[in-house]
Each structure stands twice: as structure tokens, then as C-alpha cells.
Design a protein around this motif. Structure first.
Motif, PDB file in Angstrom:
ATOM      1  N   MET A 156      59.226  46.416  -1.372  1.00 52.08           N
ATOM      2  CA  MET A 156      58.372  47.492  -1.832  1.00 52.08           C
ATOM      3  C   MET A 156      57.436  47.898  -0.692  1.00 52.08           C
ATOM      4  SD  MET A 156      55.029  47.453  -4.304  1.00 52.08           S
ATOM      5  CE  MET A 156      55.642  46.817  -5.783  1.00 52.08           C
ATOM      6  N   ARG A 157      57.352  49.185  -0.437  1.00 54.57           N
ATOM      7  CA  ARG A 157      56.443  49.697   0.596  1.00 54.57           C
ATOM      8  C   ARG A 157      55.077  49.888  -0.029  1.00 54.57           C
ATOM      9  NH1 ARG A 157      53.969  49.775   4.900  1.00 54.57           N
ATOM     10  NH2 ARG A 157      53.516  51.727   5.917  1.00 54.57           N
ATOM     11  N   ARG A 158      54.093  49.272   0.549  1.00 57.51           N
ATOM     12  CA  ARG A 158      52.728  49.381   0.044  1.00 57.51           C
ATOM     13  C   ARG A 158      51.938  50.332   0.930  1.00 57.51           C
ATOM     14  NH1 ARG A 158      52.098  45.035  -3.544  1.00 57.51           N
ATOM     15  NH2 ARG A 158      53.558  43.360  -3.188  1.00 57.51           N
ATOM     16  N   ASP A 159      50.846  50.841   0.372  1.00 56.60           N
ATOM     17  CA  ASP A 159      50.009  51.691   1.201  1.00 56.60           C
ATOM     18  C   ASP A 159      48.627  51.068   1.355  1.00 56.60           C
ATOM     19  OD1 ASP A 159      48.435  52.380  -1.033  1.00 56.60           O
ATOM     20  OD2 ASP A 159      49.467  54.264  -1.356  1.00 56.60           O
ATOM     21  N   VAL A 160      47.854  51.650   2.243  1.00 52.47           N
ATOM     22  CA  VAL A 160      46.557  51.096   2.598  1.00 52.47           C
ATOM     23  C   VAL A 160      45.596  51.100   1.407  1.00 52.47           C
ATOM     24  CG1 VAL A 160      45.576  53.239   3.487  1.00 52.47           C
ATOM     25  CG2 VAL A 160      44.842  51.072   4.434  1.00 52.47           C
ATOM     26  N   PHE A 161      45.762  52.024   0.483  1.00 46.40           N
ATOM     27  CA  PHE A 161      44.897  52.077  -0.688  1.00 46.40           C
ATOM     28  C   PHE A 161      45.093  50.850  -1.570  1.00 46.40           C
ATOM     29  CE2 PHE A 161      45.299  56.430   0.735  1.00 46.40           C
ATOM     30  CZ  PHE A 161      43.989  56.863   0.714  1.00 46.40           C
ATOM     31  N   GLN A 162      46.329  50.374  -1.678  1.00 46.18           N
ATOM     32  CA  GLN A 162      46.592  49.147  -2.424  1.00 46.18           C
ATOM     33  C   GLN A 162      45.917  47.959  -1.744  1.00 46.18           C
ATOM     34  OE1 GLN A 162      50.883  49.684  -2.292  1.00 46.18           O
ATOM     35  NE2 GLN A 162      50.914  49.480  -4.524  1.00 46.18           N
ATOM     36  N   ALA A 163      45.920  47.980  -0.439  1.00 49.23           N
ATOM     37  CA  ALA A 163      45.336  46.863   0.310  1.00 49.23           C
ATOM     38  C   ALA A 163      43.842  46.748   0.061  1.00 49.23           C
ATOM     39  CB  ALA A 163      45.611  47.023   1.801  1.00 49.23           C
ATOM     40  N   ILE A 164      43.145  47.855   0.101  1.00 48.43           N
ATOM     41  CA  ILE A 164      41.687  47.790  -0.023  1.00 48.43           C
ATOM     42  C   ILE A 164      41.220  47.784  -1.472  1.00 48.43           C
ATOM     43  CG2 ILE A 164      41.312  48.808   2.250  1.00 48.43           C
ATOM     44  CD1 ILE A 164      40.559  51.427   0.800  1.00 48.43           C
ATOM     45  N   ALA A 165      42.148  47.909  -2.420  1.00 46.12           N
ATOM     46  CA  ALA A 165      41.779  47.908  -3.832  1.00 46.12           C
ATOM     47  C   ALA A 165      41.287  46.534  -4.291  1.00 46.12           C
ATOM     48  CB  ALA A 165      42.962  48.342  -4.690  1.00 46.12           C
ATOM     49  N   ASP A 166      41.669  45.492  -3.600  1.00 44.40           N
ATOM     50  CA  ASP A 166      41.326  44.130  -4.018  1.00 44.40           C
ATOM     51  C   ASP A 166      40.175  43.580  -3.172  1.00 44.40           C
ATOM     52  OD1 ASP A 166      41.768  41.023  -3.624  1.00 44.40           O
ATOM     53  OD2 ASP A 166      42.616  41.597  -5.569  1.00 44.40           O
ATOM     54  N   PRO A 167      39.132  43.020  -3.805  1.00 45.07           N
ATOM     55  CA  PRO A 167      37.983  42.506  -3.046  1.00 45.07           C
ATOM     56  C   PRO A 167      38.340  41.346  -2.116  1.00 45.07           C
ATOM     57  CG  PRO A 167      37.690  42.101  -5.408  1.00 45.07           C
ATOM     58  CD  PRO A 167      38.922  42.937  -5.250  1.00 45.07           C
ATOM     59  N   THR A 168      39.302  40.522  -2.497  1.00 44.53           N
ATOM     60  CA  THR A 168      39.712  39.419  -1.618  1.00 44.53           C
ATOM     61  C   THR A 168      40.343  39.966  -0.347  1.00 44.53           C
ATOM     62  OG1 THR A 168      40.039  37.936  -3.509  1.00 44.53           O
ATOM     63  CG2 THR A 168      41.127  37.328  -1.440  1.00 44.53           C
ATOM     64  N   ARG A 169      41.177  40.980  -0.486  1.00 49.95           N
ATOM     65  CA  ARG A 169      41.805  41.565   0.698  1.00 49.95           C
ATOM     66  C   ARG A 169      40.773  42.255   1.581  1.00 49.95           C
ATOM     67  NH1 ARG A 169      46.160  42.227  -3.056  1.00 49.95           N
ATOM     68  NH2 ARG A 169      45.637  44.379  -3.571  1.00 49.95           N
ATOM     69  N   ARG A 170      39.796  42.921   0.956  1.00 54.10           N
ATOM     70  CA  ARG A 170      38.732  43.539   1.763  1.00 54.10           C
ATOM     71  C   ARG A 170      37.975  42.466   2.541  1.00 54.10           C
ATOM     72  NH1 ARG A 170      37.971  46.579  -3.080  1.00 54.10           N
ATOM     73  NH2 ARG A 170      36.053  45.425  -3.532  1.00 54.10           N
ATOM     74  N   GLU A 171      37.732  41.326   1.927  1.00 56.22           N
ATOM     75  CA  GLU A 171      37.025  40.243   2.620  1.00 56.22           C
ATOM     76  C   GLU A 171      37.884  39.661   3.741  1.00 56.22           C
ATOM     77  OE1 GLU A 171      34.035  37.742   3.792  1.00 56.22           O
ATOM     78  OE2 GLU A 171      33.933  39.495   2.488  1.00 56.22           O
ATOM     79  N   ILE A 172      39.179  39.558   3.526  1.00 53.65           N
ATOM     80  CA  ILE A 172      40.081  39.076   4.585  1.00 53.65           C
ATOM     81  C   ILE A 172      40.031  40.043   5.772  1.00 53.65           C
ATOM     82  CG2 ILE A 172      42.507  38.698   5.224  1.00 53.65           C
ATOM     83  CD1 ILE A 172      42.918  37.616   2.332  1.00 53.65           C
TER      84      ILE A 172
END
Length: 112
Positions: free
Chosen positions: A1-17
Motif C-alpha cells: 500500500m502506498r502511503r502519503d505524508v498526511f498519514q504519517a503525520i496523523a499519528d502523534p507517535t510518528r510526529r514524535e519519531i
């Protein structure tokens, strides 16, 4: 599945990473040490960030280091900019209206 940057930043854990890795390159284990979730869960977040192009994994000896690639965030910035322009114009119009209201004398209604 191709993900986009909006999916990445939607999660607080990923933003912290992203925040952690933007300060310095870290091993996946070092990233996991900053969270109270399982290492497999952190690995899944890192995988999503990698699929979105925000993190690259570089092998150095036996270690795998996460490095940030913030260029992808330009897509988010561009998307937000259109709304910034919209709200700036609306807020400017409100400011002008309020200034005009201050200058306009208040008319008193006289009831007899």
C-alpha cells in the motif's frame, strides 16, 4: 500500500519519531527507547514513515540508523498554505470591519 505524508503525520507517535530523528540519526532501538510502547509497534511506525519518504534507513555495520528526510513535508506546507491565505483574508476583513465599527458613532434609539 502506498502511503502519503498526511498519514504519517496523523499519528502523534510518528510526529514524535520525526522530531527525535530530525535532531540526530538514531538506531531503531534508540528510537524505541523513547516510547512506552513495544519495539514492534515502534518498528511499524518507522516502516510507515519510511513508506511515506520521511525516514530513510541506513545500514552502518550491524546497526540500522533512521535519518529524517523532511522534503516530503513540503506537500503538507503547500496544502496548508491555501487555507492560510483564505483565513488571512477573512481575518483581515474582520479587522477592517471592527475598525470601522469603532469609528462609527453609536446611534441611540429614543423611545417615548
Amino acid at each position: 500500500m502506498r502511503r502519503d505524508v498526511f498519514q504519517a503525520i496523523a499519528d502523534p507517535t510518528r510526529r514524535e519519531i520525526i522530531h527525535l530523528v530530525s535532531r540526530q540519526s538514531l538506531t531503531q532501538n534508540a528510537v524505541a527507547d523513547h516510547f512506552d510502547i513495544s519495539r514492534p509497534a515502534v518498528s511499524k511506525h518507522i516502516k510507515i514513515l519510511t513508506e511515506c519518504g520521511l525516514i530513510v534507513i541506513k545500514q552502518q555495520g550491524r546497526e540500522r540508523y533512521c535519518e529524517v528526510q523532511l522534503k516530503q513535508l513540503n506537500e503538507v506546507s503547500d496544502w496548508i498554505e491555501q487555507y492560510r491565505e483564505f483565513w488571512t483574508s477573512k481575518l483581515d476583513a474582520l479587522g477592517k470591519f471592527l475598525e470601522e465599527e469603532k469609528r462609527t458613532p453609536i446611534k441611540k434609539n429614543k423611545h417615548r
